[in-house]
Design an enzyme around this catalytic site. Structure first.
Site, PDB file in Angstrom:
ATOM      1  N   HIS A  58       1.028  -1.257  -0.032  1.00  0.00           N
ATOM      2  CA  HIS A  58      -0.131   0.114   0.066  1.00  0.00           C
ATOM      3  C   HIS A  58       0.922   1.112   0.140  1.00  0.00           C
ATOM      4  CE1 HIS A  58      -3.951  -1.998   1.727  1.00  0.00           C
ATOM      5  NE2 HIS A  58      -3.551  -2.444   0.475  1.00  0.00           N
ATOM      6  N   GLU A  60       0.984   3.735   2.022  1.00  0.00           N
ATOM      7  CA  GLU A  60       1.913   4.317   3.283  1.00  0.00           C
ATOM      8  C   GLU A  60       2.939   3.162   3.458  1.00  0.00           C
ATOM      9  OE1 GLU A  60      -1.442   3.364   2.573  1.00  0.00           O
ATOM     10  OE2 GLU A  60      -2.553   4.341   3.841  1.00  0.00           O
ATOM     11  N   CYS A  95      -2.692  -0.470   7.271  1.00  0.00           N
ATOM     12  CA  CYS A  95      -1.703   0.698   7.214  1.00  0.00           C
ATOM     13  C   CYS A  95      -1.714   1.603   8.415  1.00  0.00           C
ATOM     14  CB  CYS A  95      -1.916   1.489   5.949  1.00  0.00           C
ATOM     15  SG  CYS A  95      -1.820   0.597   4.648  1.00  0.00           S
ATOM     16  N   ALA A 172     -22.303   6.254 -37.148  1.00  0.00           N
ATOM     17  CA  ALA A 172     -21.983   4.951 -38.104  1.00  0.00           C
ATOM     18  C   ALA A 172     -22.855   5.440 -39.308  1.00  0.00           C
ATOM     19  CB  ALA A 172     -22.264   3.623 -37.651  1.00  0.00           C
ATOM     20  N   ALA A 174     -25.717   4.419 -42.187  1.00  0.00           N
ATOM     21  CA  ALA A 174     -26.925   3.571 -41.962  1.00  0.00           C
ATOM     22  C   ALA A 174     -26.569   2.126 -42.163  1.00  0.00           C
ATOM     23  CB  ALA A 174     -28.125   4.057 -42.857  1.00  0.00           C
ATOM     24  N   SER A 178     -18.401   2.359 -39.820  1.00  0.00           N
ATOM     25  CA  SER A 178     -18.009   3.330 -38.871  1.00  0.00           C
ATOM     26  C   SER A 178     -16.388   3.580 -38.717  1.00  0.00           C
ATOM     27  CB  SER A 178     -18.628   3.141 -37.405  1.00  0.00           C
ATOM     28  OG  SER A 178     -17.840   2.178 -36.778  1.00  0.00           O
ATOM     29  N   TRP A 180     -12.833   4.814 -40.368  1.00  0.00           N
ATOM     30  CA  TRP A 180     -12.802   5.395 -39.000  1.00  0.00           C
ATOM     31  C   TRP A 180     -13.254   6.993 -39.049  1.00  0.00           C
ATOM     32  CZ3 TRP A 180     -11.504   2.369 -35.413  1.00  0.00           C
ATOM     33  CH2 TRP A 180     -10.561   1.122 -35.595  1.00  0.00           C
ATOM     34  N   ASP A 210     -17.991  -4.569 -36.694  1.00  0.00           N
ATOM     35  CA  ASP A 210     -16.904  -4.066 -36.564  1.00  0.00           C
ATOM     36  C   ASP A 210     -15.693  -5.193 -36.312  1.00  0.00           C
ATOM     37  OD1 ASP A 210     -17.856  -1.755 -36.905  1.00  0.00           O
ATOM     38  OD2 ASP A 210     -17.556  -1.018 -34.984  1.00  0.00           O
ATOM     39  N   GLU A 296     -17.699   0.994 -25.337  1.00  0.00           N
ATOM     40  CA  GLU A 296     -17.465   1.161 -26.746  1.00  0.00           C
ATOM     41  C   GLU A 296     -18.487   0.493 -27.508  1.00  0.00           C
ATOM     42  OE1 GLU A 296     -13.708   1.458 -28.428  1.00  0.00           O
ATOM     43  OE2 GLU A 296     -12.605   2.060 -26.707  1.00  0.00           O
TER      44      GLU A 296
HETATM   45  N1  LIG Z   1     -18.820   5.590 -33.383  1.00  0.00           N
HETATM   46  C1  LIG Z   1     -18.627   4.881 -32.457  1.00  0.00           C
HETATM   47  O1  LIG Z   1     -18.081   5.435 -31.406  1.00  0.00           O
HETATM   48  C2  LIG Z   1     -18.913   3.622 -32.188  1.00  0.00           C
HETATM   49  C3  LIG Z   1     -18.667   2.820 -31.343  1.00  0.00           C
HETATM   50  C4  LIG Z   1     -19.206   1.184 -31.363  1.00  0.00           C
HETATM   51  C5  LIG Z   1     -19.823   1.021 -32.358  1.00  0.00           C
HETATM   52  N2  LIG Z   1     -20.348   1.886 -33.497  1.00  0.00           N
HETATM   53  C6  LIG Z   1     -21.025   1.308 -34.442  1.00  0.00           C
HETATM   54  O2  LIG Z   1     -22.301   0.937 -33.914  1.00  0.00           O
HETATM   55  C7  LIG Z   1     -23.002   0.062 -34.775  1.00  0.00           C
HETATM   56  C8  LIG Z   1     -23.579  -1.220 -34.016  1.00  0.00           C
HETATM   57  O3  LIG Z   1     -24.419  -0.555 -33.055  1.00  0.00           O
HETATM   58  P1  LIG Z   1     -25.961  -1.100 -32.643  1.00  0.00           P
HETATM   59  O4  LIG Z   1     -26.550  -0.317 -32.002  1.00  0.00           O
HETATM   60  O5  LIG Z   1     -26.367  -2.115 -33.761  1.00  0.00           O
HETATM   61  O6  LIG Z   1     -25.140  -2.520 -31.705  1.00  0.00           O
HETATM   62  P2  LIG Z   1     -24.616  -2.322 -30.274  1.00  0.00           P
HETATM   63  O7  LIG Z   1     -25.210  -1.108 -29.388  1.00  0.00           O
HETATM   64  O8  LIG Z   1     -23.128  -2.498 -30.285  1.00  0.00           O
HETATM   65  O9  LIG Z   1     -25.208  -3.563 -29.607  1.00  0.00           O
HETATM   66  C9  LIG Z   1     -26.652  -3.791 -29.412  1.00  0.00           C
HETATM   67  C10 LIG Z   1     -26.764  -4.480 -28.197  1.00  0.00           C
HETATM   68  O10 LIG Z   1     -27.562  -3.851 -27.269  1.00  0.00           O
HETATM   69  C11 LIG Z   1     -28.529  -4.594 -26.757  1.00  0.00           C
HETATM   70  N3  LIG Z   1     -29.727  -3.790 -26.250  1.00  0.00           N
HETATM   71  C12 LIG Z   1     -30.213  -2.862 -26.745  1.00  0.00           C
HETATM   72  N4  LIG Z   1     -31.273  -2.362 -25.953  1.00  0.00           N
HETATM   73  C13 LIG Z   1     -31.198  -3.101 -24.959  1.00  0.00           C
HETATM   74  C14 LIG Z   1     -32.118  -3.306 -23.650  1.00  0.00           C
HETATM   75  N5  LIG Z   1     -32.985  -2.442 -23.477  1.00  0.00           N
HETATM   76  N6  LIG Z   1     -31.737  -4.132 -22.744  1.00  0.00           N
HETATM   77  C15 LIG Z   1     -30.642  -4.774 -22.855  1.00  0.00           C
HETATM   78  N7  LIG Z   1     -29.835  -5.137 -24.111  1.00  0.00           N
HETATM   79  C16 LIG Z   1     -30.186  -4.219 -25.029  1.00  0.00           C
HETATM   80  C17 LIG Z   1     -28.820  -5.511 -27.861  1.00  0.00           C
HETATM   81  O11 LIG Z   1     -29.628  -6.598 -27.227  1.00  0.00           O
HETATM   82  P3  LIG Z   1     -30.814  -7.344 -27.828  1.00  0.00           P
HETATM   83  O12 LIG Z   1     -30.405  -8.236 -28.785  1.00  0.00           O
HETATM   84  O13 LIG Z   1     -31.652  -7.616 -26.865  1.00  0.00           O
HETATM   85  O14 LIG Z   1     -31.624  -5.987 -28.847  1.00  0.00           O
HETATM   86  C18 LIG Z   1     -27.466  -5.983 -28.422  1.00  0.00           C
HETATM   87  O15 LIG Z   1     -26.975  -6.850 -27.434  1.00  0.00           O
HETATM   88  C19 LIG Z   1     -22.008  -0.374 -35.707  1.00  0.00           C
HETATM   89  O16 LIG Z   1     -22.289   0.068 -36.852  1.00  0.00           O
HETATM   90  C20 LIG Z   1     -20.563   0.069 -35.031  1.00  0.00           C
HETATM   91  O17 LIG Z   1     -19.789   0.362 -36.280  1.00  0.00           O
HETATM   92  C21 LIG Z   1     -19.862   3.031 -33.535  1.00  0.00           C
END
Ligand SMILES: NC(=O)c1ccc[n+]([C@@H]2O[C@H](COP(=O)([O-])OP(=O)(O)OC[C@H]3O[C@@H](n4cnc5c(N)ncnc54)[C@H](OP(=O)(O)O)[C@@H]3O)[C@@H](O)[C@H]2O)c1
Length: 369
Positions: A58, A60, A95, A172, A174, A178, A180, A210, A296
């Site tokens: 620790h 101290e 400590c 990201a 549609a 995402s 970079w 990803d 993330e």
């Molecule tokens: N720019 C950035 O900072 C960044 C970072 C990371 C990812 N991304 C992008 O984000 C995209 C993926 O995002 P995403 O939204 O599809 O996926 P996600 O958020 O990574 O994963 C979705 C997860 O959230 C869970 N979830 C949603 N609502 C919930 C709730 N009410 N209770 C419990 N679990 C819940 C889903 O479960 P269910 O199966 O039960 O719905 C699923 O397991 C990708 O395109 C990636 O490239 C961007």
């Protein structure tokens, strides 16, 4: 020699030094708090140390050992500690007892220890006739240990979500692409935030789109945080990079996939709708000793965590570009807000430029915090 009054310039300078020492353990002390200690007589530093890793000395003890190594007499001196000295025999002796045995005359702590198992150091010191003051630079010490404090007081980690977005808040396309959005400086900075966390959380959507590794790479560290995936149907592919080498936990709402690599743990935590119970997951992560959880994930998991009141801090990198609609946003809420008053209030704590990008850090404000 005159003894400085509590909160004097000397006290503040010594405690500031102790905080700087504590910060050296930022990436390594988990699940323990980050603690630094300076032993001084007036402005003369006799010994100093910090807690480096769980099971190690620790702060101290390290400071007392340093004073001995320097041949300095600590009897009657002041120990400045960023955390109340423990009164607990765990992997190391208490400590508070060590400071008493060494003849320390006064202890100044930045904050009380919120751990019910280890607290009592202040009482032990006072009983032994050692003067004890607490609260000097307490906010700074608290800030360094907000994860530990959260786990001790609420049984869950401090949840910090890291996001990268275009200036119009798109994370990201549609289609899901995402990479970079931000530049290399912002991405390297993101690794430093990963390094201080105990665990990194993502969702199955991000794993699918990803295939991230979620390890600390751009900065040097001796510890890799646990990787945690929210994946209700246990669909994470066995070859997913996030599972490589084990050190991963998949939180499902059903059985695990037997094909997942060795060292991958799983936990079934279904809620009433058959999704992962996020609150229960946080509680389990608390039991695993996770102080700071670094998220993330995509907009869905981030939105669900926000809806559940489980986000404490946001680290948002904003890139100088516009994506426009339709694209994915930051937080996909379960239901649209009816009133602007229902928005989540935040307080910005810092805004910095990193390469071409901006980094905005914000705290989520809660009525109960
Ligand atoms: N720019 C950035 O900072 C960044 C970072 C990371 C990812 N991304 C992008 O984000 C995209 C993926 O995002 P995403 O939204 O599809 O996926 P996600 O958020 O990574 O994963 C979705 C997860 O959230 C869970 N979830 C949603 N609502 C919930 C709730 N009410 N209770 C419990 N679990 C819940 C889903 O479960 P269910 O199966 O039960 O719905 C699923 O397991 C990708 O395109 C990636 O490239 C961007």
């Amino acid at each position: 020699m005159t003894v400085p009054a509590p909160g004097s310039d000397t006290d503040r300078a010594m405690m500031a030094r102790a905080l700087a020492l504590a910060a050296r353990g930022l990436w390594t002390t988990t699940p323990n708090p980050r603690v630094g200690c300076v032993i001084a007589r007036g402005g003369d530093v006799l010994g100093e140390g910090w807690h480096e890793r769980a099971g190690g000395a620790h702060a101290e003890t390290a400071a007392l050992a340093d004073a001995r190594a320097r041949g300095r007499d600590v009897r009657g001196a002041t120990a400045y500690v960023t955390f109340e000295p423990c009164n607990h025999t765990g992997r190391t002796p208490p400590c508070a007892g060590e400071l008493v045995a060494a003849g320390i005359g006064r202890v100044v702590a930045a904050m009380h220890d919120p751990n019910p198992l280890a607290s009592g150091g202040a009482a032990r010191l006072r009983e032994a006739g050692v003067a004890f003051d607490v609260g000097l630079l307490g906010d700074e010490a608290h800030d360094l240990n907000k994860g530990f404090v959260m786990r001790m007081t609420r049984g869950r980690p401090w949840v910090r979500t890291k996001l990268a977005a275009s200036l119009d808040g798109k994370t990201a396309l549609a289609s899901g692409a995402s990479r970079w959005i931000t530049g290399p400086e912002a991405r390297a900075d993101g690794h430093a935030w990963r390094a201080r966390s105990c665990a990194i959380l993502t969702g199955i959507g991000t794993v699918r789109d990803d295939d991230p590794e979620l390890t600390v790479r751009a900065v040097e560290t001796t510890r890799q945080p646990l990787r945690v995936v929210v994946d209700r149907h246990a669909e994470t592919p066995p070859a997913a990079r996030v599972l490589a080498g084990g050190n991963a936990l998949v939180v499902t709402a059903r059985d695990a996939n037997p094909a997942w690599p060795k060292g991958v743990r799983s936990l079934a935590l279904p809620d009433r709708e058959g999704r992962v119970d996020l609150e229960a997951m946080m509680h389990e992560l608390g039991l695993l000793g996770v102080n700071e959880l670094h998220v993330e994930s995509g907009a869905r998991l981030n939105g669900a965590l926000l809806d559940a009141g489980l986000i404490d801090e946001i680290v948002l990198y904003l890139a100088p570009g516009l994506i426009g609609d339709p694209a994915r946003g930051l937080f996909q809420r379960r239901a649209p807000l009816g009133l602007l008053d229902g928005r989540t209030p935040l307080a910005f704590t810092s805004v910095e430029r990193l390469g071409a990008d901006l980094r905005v850090v914000a705290l989520v404000l809660r009525s109960d915090s």
